[in-house]
Design an enzyme around this catalytic site. Structure first.
Site, mmCIF file in Angstrom:
data_model
loop_
_atom_site.group_PDB
_atom_site.id
_atom_site.type_symbol
_atom_site.label_atom_id
_atom_site.label_comp_id
_atom_site.label_asym_id
_atom_site.label_seq_id
_atom_site.Cartn_x
_atom_site.Cartn_y
_atom_site.Cartn_z
ATOM 1 N N HIS A 121 0.878 -1.177 0.000
ATOM 2 C CA HIS A 121 0.000 0.000 0.000
ATOM 3 C C HIS A 121 0.919 1.231 0.000
ATOM 4 O O HIS A 121 2.034 1.168 0.521
ATOM 5 C CB HIS A 121 -0.816 -0.058 1.289
ATOM 6 C CG HIS A 121 -1.864 0.985 1.437
ATOM 7 N ND1 HIS A 121 -1.589 2.279 1.822
ATOM 8 C CD2 HIS A 121 -3.211 0.925 1.287
ATOM 9 C CE1 HIS A 121 -2.725 2.957 1.898
ATOM 10 N NE2 HIS A 121 -3.719 2.168 1.578
ATOM 11 N N ASP A 198 3.100 -4.788 7.929
ATOM 12 C CA ASP A 198 1.894 -3.980 7.819
ATOM 13 C C ASP A 198 0.711 -4.946 7.917
ATOM 14 O O ASP A 198 0.409 -5.668 6.964
ATOM 15 C CB ASP A 198 1.929 -3.233 6.477
ATOM 16 C CG ASP A 198 0.587 -2.621 6.107
ATOM 17 O OD1 ASP A 198 -0.394 -2.812 6.857
ATOM 18 O OD2 ASP A 198 0.523 -1.971 5.052
ATOM 19 N N GLN A 201 -4.455 -5.330 6.661
ATOM 20 C CA GLN A 201 -5.458 -6.211 6.040
ATOM 21 C C GLN A 201 -5.497 -7.590 6.662
ATOM 22 O O GLN A 201 -6.396 -8.372 6.352
ATOM 23 C CB GLN A 201 -5.178 -6.344 4.528
ATOM 24 C CG GLN A 201 -5.406 -5.081 3.752
ATOM 25 C CD GLN A 201 -6.851 -4.605 3.772
ATOM 26 O OE1 GLN A 201 -7.786 -5.378 3.965
ATOM 27 N NE2 GLN A 201 -7.050 -3.318 3.564
ATOM 28 N N LYS A 224 -10.454 -0.936 10.475
ATOM 29 C CA LYS A 224 -10.661 -2.131 9.633
ATOM 30 C C LYS A 224 -11.052 -3.348 10.465
ATOM 31 O O LYS A 224 -11.356 -4.408 9.935
ATOM 32 C CB LYS A 224 -9.397 -2.437 8.831
ATOM 33 C CG LYS A 224 -9.085 -1.348 7.790
ATOM 34 C CD LYS A 224 -7.983 -1.776 6.875
ATOM 35 C CE LYS A 224 -7.298 -0.613 6.196
ATOM 36 N NZ LYS A 224 -7.986 -0.126 5.006
ATOM 37 N N CYS A 363 -4.766 2.458 -3.659
ATOM 38 C CA CYS A 363 -3.533 2.957 -3.021
ATOM 39 C C CYS A 363 -2.378 1.983 -3.203
ATOM 40 O O CYS A 363 -1.535 1.824 -2.308
ATOM 41 C CB CYS A 363 -3.729 3.240 -1.537
ATOM 42 S SG CYS A 363 -4.922 4.528 -1.205
HETATM 43 N N1 PMP Z 1 -1.659 -0.870 4.495
HETATM 44 C C1 PMP Z 1 -2.631 -1.609 3.969
HETATM 45 C C2 PMP Z 1 -2.322 -2.987 3.446
HETATM 46 C C3 PMP Z 1 -3.924 -1.087 3.893
HETATM 47 O O1 PMP Z 1 -4.912 -1.801 3.354
HETATM 48 C C4 PMP Z 1 -4.179 0.208 4.401
HETATM 49 C C5 PMP Z 1 -5.570 0.826 4.331
HETATM 50 N N2 PMP Z 1 -6.203 0.663 3.105
HETATM 51 C C6 PMP Z 1 -3.127 0.914 4.961
HETATM 52 C C7 PMP Z 1 -1.884 0.339 4.997
HETATM 53 C C8 PMP Z 1 -3.317 2.279 5.528
HETATM 54 O O2 PMP Z 1 -4.166 2.222 6.613
HETATM 55 P P1 PMP Z 1 -4.812 3.537 7.258
HETATM 56 O O3 PMP Z 1 -5.344 4.346 6.120
HETATM 57 O O4 PMP Z 1 -5.873 3.003 8.140
HETATM 58 O O5 PMP Z 1 -3.727 4.224 7.994
#
Ligand code: PMP
Length: 405
Positions: A121, A198, A201, A224, A363
């Site tokens: 991401h 990270d 997910q 999430k 993203c």
């Molecule tokens: N890493 C991953 C794999 C994600 O799916 C996301 C959120 N889509 C993020 C990082 C960023 O998370 P947040 O916007 O909640 O900080």
């Protein structure tokens, strides 16, 4: 037996209609819905115990501090961290990764390398680019394969004594791929690199055991996992957290301040400057209790059935292509395109039918560049979704195809 209707009764938002249709919510990888237990905990916080934490001698402050610290302990137990002070409250994964990347700045120089995966991401790319710019270190990438998994065949060449940090996601948000993080962590540790996982997910679908994984950092977004937006946590190994520079300066994170010099508070407060998202942290603890009460084994089994059903149905649609590995190597994300249809057009038509999916690059632009596509349509499912909702999605796609092709 998984009683999905009883579970759905906990989620007030799911009962509504959107554009005259029953809401079908398949954008769970973007954010999950919240059960009434969490919503009520937030209301209850403001109705009964709202006060700033850690500083107050008075009753409300002591209660809110206790509740906040109890949530930290709930998180510690959930991820099996050794110490509660290894859990840093954050506003989410983005915050957690930036905190670690910034904390590593004094530890890196121009001879060092940072290694990330091709499936990241943007929030697990850009903070490392900042770190590379500030320190002169080089950013390197573990490549990916056509099936949407990481290509570890060249890992022994990319991962060397120069590598100081490795940052990869546990599960890809764009494709749902479950990455072989144990293998990556072991290889990284063999060259002395720290590893950040990270877990944004992964946390909705499984219970990470940070000691068994032996990762150095693990980041989670509360929103999430059925918790309030703006809540989250970073797990960090004590030894690394002690070596790292604090992220933000301010109240709460200090031991002593003079105009000449400041000494920092002990963990976890060294990384928790300012008044935190108190009700968010408490709500996060309630959300974890809620999920653990259902049980992650049951959650995973239900989501796997939904994934297999949706994959079979969507792949049977003429012109459909699903990106990412087969269902045994991913979580409940179906990222797909229909030949001749722009993902945005399909998403917009599904929205008119009350079906919420995500369209675009999610993203994760490098993944879209790899496949040479503008984006995908992503249906991401959680345990409260139903097989009937998948049928509605598939009918919706067929209808949209007739309108668009
Ligand atoms: N890493 C991953 C794999 C994600 O799916 C996301 C959120 N889509 C993020 C990082 C960023 O998370 P947040 O916007 O909640 O900080």
């Amino acid at each position: 037996m998984f009683n999905v209707q009883a579970i759905r009764a906990d989620f007030p938002i799911l009962t509504q209609t959107v554009k005259g249709k029953n809401l079908v919510y398949f954008d769970n990888a973007a954010t999950s819905q919240k059960p009434k237990q969490v919503i009520e905990a937030i209301a209850n916080y403001y109705e009964t115990i709202n006060a700033n934490i850690h500083r107050g001698v008075h009753y409300l402050s002591q209660i809110s501090t206790d509740r906040y610290e109890a949530a930290r302990e709930t998180i510690r137990k959930h991820v099996n961290a050794q110490h509660a002070f290894e859990i840093i409250f954050t506003s989410g994964t983005t915050h957690g990764i930036n905190l670690v990347a910034s904390g590593f700045e004094p530890l890196l120089n121009e001879n060092d390398e940072i290694l990330i995966g091709a499936l990241e991401h943007h929030s697990n790319i850009v903070p490392w680019q900042f770190l590379a710019e500030r320190t002169g270190a080089k950013l390197r990438v573990i490549p990916m394969l056509e099936n949407g998994t990481l290509d570890l065949s060249s890992l022994s060449e990319i991962l060397t004594e120069k590598t100081k940090v490795v940052a990869v996601n546990h599960i890809s948000n764009a494709l749902g791929t479950i990455n072989p993080i144990r293998e990556i962590i072991a290889a990284a540790h063999a060259v002395g690199a720290a590893v950040l996982i990270d877990g944004a997910q992964a946390a909705p679908h499984l219970q990470p055991d940070v000691q068994a994984l032996d990762c150095d950092f693990y980041t989670v977004s509360g929103h999430k996992i059925c918790a309030p937006t703006g809540s989250g946590f970073l797990y960090g190994k004590e030894s690394w957290l002690n070596k790292m520079r604090p992220y933000q300066g301010g109240g709460e994170m200090i031991k002593e301040v003079t105009f000449e010099k400041t000494t920092y508070a002990d963990l976890p407060h060294k990384f928790e400057a300012g008044t935190p998202n108190i009700e968010g942290g408490i709500g996060l603890g309630v959300a974890l209790d809620y999920l653990n009460n259902i049980g992650f084994d049951k959650i995973a089994a239900q989501e796997q059935s939904l994934l297999e059903y949706a994959t079979a149905k969507i792949s049977a649609i003429d012109g459909a292509r699903i990106y990412g590995p087969d269902t045994s190597h991913k979580t409940s994300v179906v990222s797909f395109n229909i030949e001749g249809v722009h993902p945005y057009d399909l998403g917009a038509l599904l929205d008119k039918m009350g079906i919420a999916v995500r369209t675009g690059h999610h993203c994760a632009q490098p993944i879209m560049n790899f496949f040479d596509i503008p984006g995908t349509v992503r249906a991401s499912m959680m345990f409260y979704n139903t097989f009937e909702e998948i049928d509605a999605l598939v009918n919706g796609i067929e209808k949209a195809k007739q309108m668009l092709l």
